[in-house]
Design a protein around this motif. Structure first.
Motif, PDB file in Angstrom:
ATOM      1  N   ASP A  67       0.824  -1.207   0.000  1.00  0.00           N
ATOM      2  CA  ASP A  67       0.000   0.000   0.000  1.00  0.00           C
ATOM      3  C   ASP A  67       0.863   1.264   0.000  1.00  0.00           C
ATOM      4  N   LEU A  68       1.970   1.221   0.742  1.00  0.00           N
ATOM      5  CA  LEU A  68       2.871   2.368   0.764  1.00  0.00           C
ATOM      6  C   LEU A  68       3.508   2.588  -0.599  1.00  0.00           C
ATOM      7  N   VAL A  69       3.873   1.495  -1.249  1.00  0.00           N
ATOM      8  CA  VAL A  69       4.464   1.597  -2.585  1.00  0.00           C
ATOM      9  C   VAL A  69       3.476   2.253  -3.546  1.00  0.00           C
ATOM     10  N   SER A  70       2.203   1.822  -3.479  1.00  0.00           N
ATOM     11  CA  SER A  70       1.178   2.400  -4.352  1.00  0.00           C
ATOM     12  C   SER A  70       0.952   3.875  -4.042  1.00  0.00           C
ATOM     13  N   GLN A  71       0.941   4.211  -2.757  1.00  0.00           N
ATOM     14  CA  GLN A  71       0.730   5.603  -2.365  1.00  0.00           C
ATOM     15  C   GLN A  71       1.901   6.472  -2.833  1.00  0.00           C
ATOM     16  N   GLY A  77       5.969   8.950  -7.459  1.00  0.00           N
ATOM     17  CA  GLY A  77       6.625   8.092  -8.436  1.00  0.00           C
ATOM     18  C   GLY A  77       6.124   8.256  -9.851  1.00  0.00           C
ATOM     19  N   VAL A  78       4.872   8.651  -9.999  1.00  0.00           N
ATOM     20  CA  VAL A  78       4.292   8.802 -11.336  1.00  0.00           C
ATOM     21  C   VAL A  78       5.006   9.894 -12.133  1.00  0.00           C
ATOM     22  N   THR A  79       5.707  10.794 -11.452  1.00  0.00           N
ATOM     23  CA  THR A  79       6.417  11.876 -12.139  1.00  0.00           C
ATOM     24  C   THR A  79       7.806  11.460 -12.600  1.00  0.00           C
ATOM     25  N   LEU A  80       8.283  10.307 -12.182  1.00  0.00           N
ATOM     26  CA  LEU A  80       9.628   9.855 -12.523  1.00  0.00           C
ATOM     27  C   LEU A  80       9.626   9.054 -13.819  1.00  0.00           C
ATOM     28  N   ASP A  81      10.698   9.169 -14.578  1.00  0.00           N
ATOM     29  CA  ASP A  81      10.801   8.428 -15.832  1.00  0.00           C
ATOM     30  C   ASP A  81      10.771   6.922 -15.594  1.00  0.00           C
ATOM     31  N   ASP A  82      11.386   6.482 -14.492  1.00  0.00           N
ATOM     32  CA  ASP A  82      11.435   5.052 -14.200  1.00  0.00           C
ATOM     33  C   ASP A  82      10.485   4.675 -13.066  1.00  0.00           C
ATOM     34  N   GLY A  83       9.455   5.494 -12.852  1.00  0.00           N
ATOM     35  CA  GLY A  83       8.520   5.237 -11.752  1.00  0.00           C
ATOM     36  C   GLY A  83       7.832   3.889 -11.851  1.00  0.00           C
ATOM     37  N   GLU A  84       7.363   3.541 -13.040  1.00  0.00           N
ATOM     38  CA  GLU A  84       6.697   2.245 -13.239  1.00  0.00           C
ATOM     39  C   GLU A  84       7.655   1.095 -12.957  1.00  0.00           C
ATOM     40  N   LYS A  85       8.890   1.239 -13.411  1.00  0.00           N
ATOM     41  CA  LYS A  85       9.899   0.197 -13.182  1.00  0.00           C
ATOM     42  C   LYS A  85      10.146   0.009 -11.689  1.00  0.00           C
ATOM     43  N   ARG A  86      10.285   1.098 -10.962  1.00  0.00           N
ATOM     44  CA  ARG A  86      10.505   1.019  -9.510  1.00  0.00           C
ATOM     45  C   ARG A  86       9.316   0.343  -8.827  1.00  0.00           C
ATOM     46  N   LYS A  87       8.132   0.774  -9.207  1.00  0.00           N
ATOM     47  CA  LYS A  87       6.914   0.235  -8.593  1.00  0.00           C
ATOM     48  C   LYS A  87       6.836  -1.277  -8.809  1.00  0.00           C
ATOM     49  N   GLY A  88       7.119  -1.722 -10.035  1.00  0.00           N
ATOM     50  CA  GLY A  88       7.067  -3.150 -10.321  1.00  0.00           C
ATOM     51  C   GLY A  88       8.078  -3.940  -9.525  1.00  0.00           C
ATOM     52  N   ALA A  89       9.292  -3.400  -9.382  1.00  0.00           N
ATOM     53  CA  ALA A  89      10.331  -4.088  -8.627  1.00  0.00           C
ATOM     54  C   ALA A  89       9.953  -4.210  -7.157  1.00  0.00           C
ATOM     55  N   MET A  90       9.392  -3.151  -6.597  1.00  0.00           N
ATOM     56  CA  MET A  90       9.021  -3.178  -5.179  1.00  0.00           C
ATOM     57  C   MET A  90       7.800  -4.051  -4.931  1.00  0.00           C
ATOM     58  N   ASN A 148      11.245   7.837   2.773  1.00  0.00           N
ATOM     59  CA  ASN A 148      11.672   9.232   2.906  1.00  0.00           C
ATOM     60  C   ASN A 148      10.628  10.185   2.335  1.00  0.00           C
ATOM     61  N   GLU A 149      10.091   9.839   1.169  1.00  0.00           N
ATOM     62  CA  GLU A 149       9.120  10.718   0.525  1.00  0.00           C
ATOM     63  C   GLU A 149       7.809  10.761   1.296  1.00  0.00           C
ATOM     64  N   LEU A 150       7.320   9.603   1.746  1.00  0.00           N
ATOM     65  CA  LEU A 150       6.068   9.578   2.501  1.00  0.00           C
ATOM     66  C   LEU A 150       6.218  10.274   3.842  1.00  0.00           C
ATOM     67  N   LYS A 151       7.417  10.219   4.417  1.00  0.00           N
ATOM     68  CA  LYS A 151       7.658  10.934   5.671  1.00  0.00           C
ATOM     69  C   LYS A 151       7.593  12.442   5.425  1.00  0.00           C
ATOM     70  N   ARG A 152       8.168  12.887   4.300  1.00  0.00           N
ATOM     71  CA  ARG A 152       8.096  14.313   3.954  1.00  0.00           C
ATOM     72  C   ARG A 152       6.658  14.761   3.741  1.00  0.00           C
ATOM     73  N   LEU A 153       5.843  13.850   3.195  1.00  0.00           N
ATOM     74  CA  LEU A 153       4.446  14.173   2.912  1.00  0.00           C
ATOM     75  C   LEU A 153       3.540  13.982   4.126  1.00  0.00           C
ATOM     76  N   GLY A 154       4.114  13.555   5.246  1.00  0.00           N
ATOM     77  CA  GLY A 154       3.318  13.336   6.451  1.00  0.00           C
ATOM     78  C   GLY A 154       2.515  12.050   6.432  1.00  0.00           C
ATOM     79  N   GLN A 155       2.858  11.131   5.542  1.00  0.00           N
ATOM     80  CA  GLN A 155       2.114   9.874   5.416  1.00  0.00           C
ATOM     81  C   GLN A 155       2.783   8.711   6.137  1.00  0.00           C
ATOM     82  N   TRP A 156       3.945   8.945   6.750  1.00  0.00           N
ATOM     83  CA  TRP A 156       4.642   7.902   7.500  1.00  0.00           C
ATOM     84  C   TRP A 156       5.220   8.534   8.757  1.00  0.00           C
ATOM     85  N   LYS A 157       4.857   7.996   9.921  1.00  0.00           N
ATOM     86  CA  LYS A 157       5.209   8.611  11.188  1.00  0.00           C
ATOM     87  C   LYS A 157       6.483   8.046  11.803  1.00  0.00           C
TER      88      LYS A 157
END
Length: 345
Positions: A67-71, A77-90, A148-157
């Motif tokens: 769920d965190l990976v999807s969020q 991640g959708v803004t990254l050139d390799d976002g789909e690749k990262r998502k699939g690997a995770m 790191n990104e979700l923590k910056r966005l306040g989505q991970w405590k």
């Protein structure tokens, strides 16, 4: 707590971390491991952290790692050139680790998963090829970035569970390049291809240092005033590289505005196979880019100019070609402590 061996010689861990009160539902963990030691280590980890109750918006955080990976993908991640690749690997990693809850994920879990990937144990059961340490370093970086990104966005405590995991030290890949005779043979083979674009895309890579897909997708708007523009590249660095009038005049013009060349990667692969070039894995078309950079330095080119031509943001990437320079480290002869002393008396 119960650890037992099944008929497939696997160890099954089956227990209730907080006990099983009579008549009440309780959390149950049931997982399979290759060794008894792994099962015991996981059971110890769960029992040591059973008191930790991560909370999100006043409720216990029951999100899974997936769920965190999807969020992360939806919000960044959708803004990254390799976002789909990262998502699939995770997502593959999440499945391999048993689709665990996010707050259960820690360095021990990732380390165990990484060991299985490197040994080929997961590859044998999932038909995914055995991976290299470099691939696992990438996956480590992917998961770190998610937290790191979700923590910056306040989505991970909580803290980043992989902050203290060290990447493997990987050996720098060999950078092959073609000698003059090999270039001639390869271009001759490309010129025999039914797809005329094969020869010209290869030539464009060799005169500009472009990657294959960059050269193959060049349009009439990108070649102007004896310069080729490369935009929206992998490194998000726009750049223009000059070409000679002779090369520009020789380029076949498309019948109408648009792409210069048709897709011809498969034809190039056949050409490489036809001249029997001994290339490292993963450097089929990239050898053209390495060949440009190597010859550029051997012919006395400037390393900083090469950096801009190739579109690198970090000089470290370009320094791989520094040793091709004719004067590379020549000062070692002139400035060593015995340079003014006659040796062998």
């Amino acid at each position: 707590m119960s650890i037992r061996k099944n008929s497939q010689n696997k160890w099954i861990l089956d227990f209730y971390p907080e006990g099983k009160p009579k008549g009440k539902p309780a959390k149950r963990i049931r997982k399979t491991f290759s060794t008894k030691g792994e099962a015991l280590a996981y059971e110890t980890h769960i029992m040591e952290n059973v008191h930790i109750k991560p909370w999100l918006d006043g409720k216990e955080d029951r999100r899974k790692l997936r769920d965190l990976v999807s969020q992360w993908f939806e919000e960044h991640g959708v803004t990254l050139d390799d976002g789909e690749k990262r998502k699939g690997a995770m997502e593959f990693a999440c499945e391999s680790m048993g689709d665990l809850l996010a707050h259960e994920f820690d360095a021990t879990m990732f380390s165990l998963y990484r060991k299985k990937r490197l040994s080929g144990e997961i590859a044998r059961t999932t038909r995914v090829k055995q991976v290299s340490p470099r691939t696992m370093n990438l996956e480590l970086a992917y998961f770190r970035a998610v937290f790191n990104e979700l923590k910056r966005l306040g989505q991970w405590k909580l803290e980043n569970p992989l902050s203290n995991v060290r990447a493997f030290k990987s050996v720098e890949a060999e950078l092959a390049f073609l000698e003059d005779e090999e270039i001639e043979r390869l271009l001759d083979e490309c010129s025999k291809s039914r797809n005329e674009s094969t020869y010209w895309v290869a030539c464009l890579c060799l005169v500009t240092g472009a990657c294959w897909d960059e050269a193959e997708s060049v349009t009439t708007k990108k070649i102007k005033n004896l310069k080729v523009g490369f935009f929206k590249t992998k490194g998000n660095r726009n750049r223009t590289v000059p070409i000679s009038p002779d090369f520009f005049d020789a380029l076949p013009r498309p019948a109408k505005p648009g792409r210069y060349f048709s897709s011809c990667y498969s034809a190039f692969r056949k050409a490489v196979e036809g001249v029997d070039l001994d290339l490292p894995d993963g450097q089929l078309s990239h050898v053209l880019r390495h060949t440009f950079a190597s010859h550029f330095m051997m012919n006395g080119g400037n390393i900083l100019v090469l950096k801009n031509i190739l579109g690198y943001t970090d000089i470290k990437m370009t320094m791989r070609y520094a040793h091709f320079s004719p004067g590379y480290l020549e000062d070692a002869i002139r400035l060593n402590p015995l340079s003014k002393t006659k040796v062998g008396k």
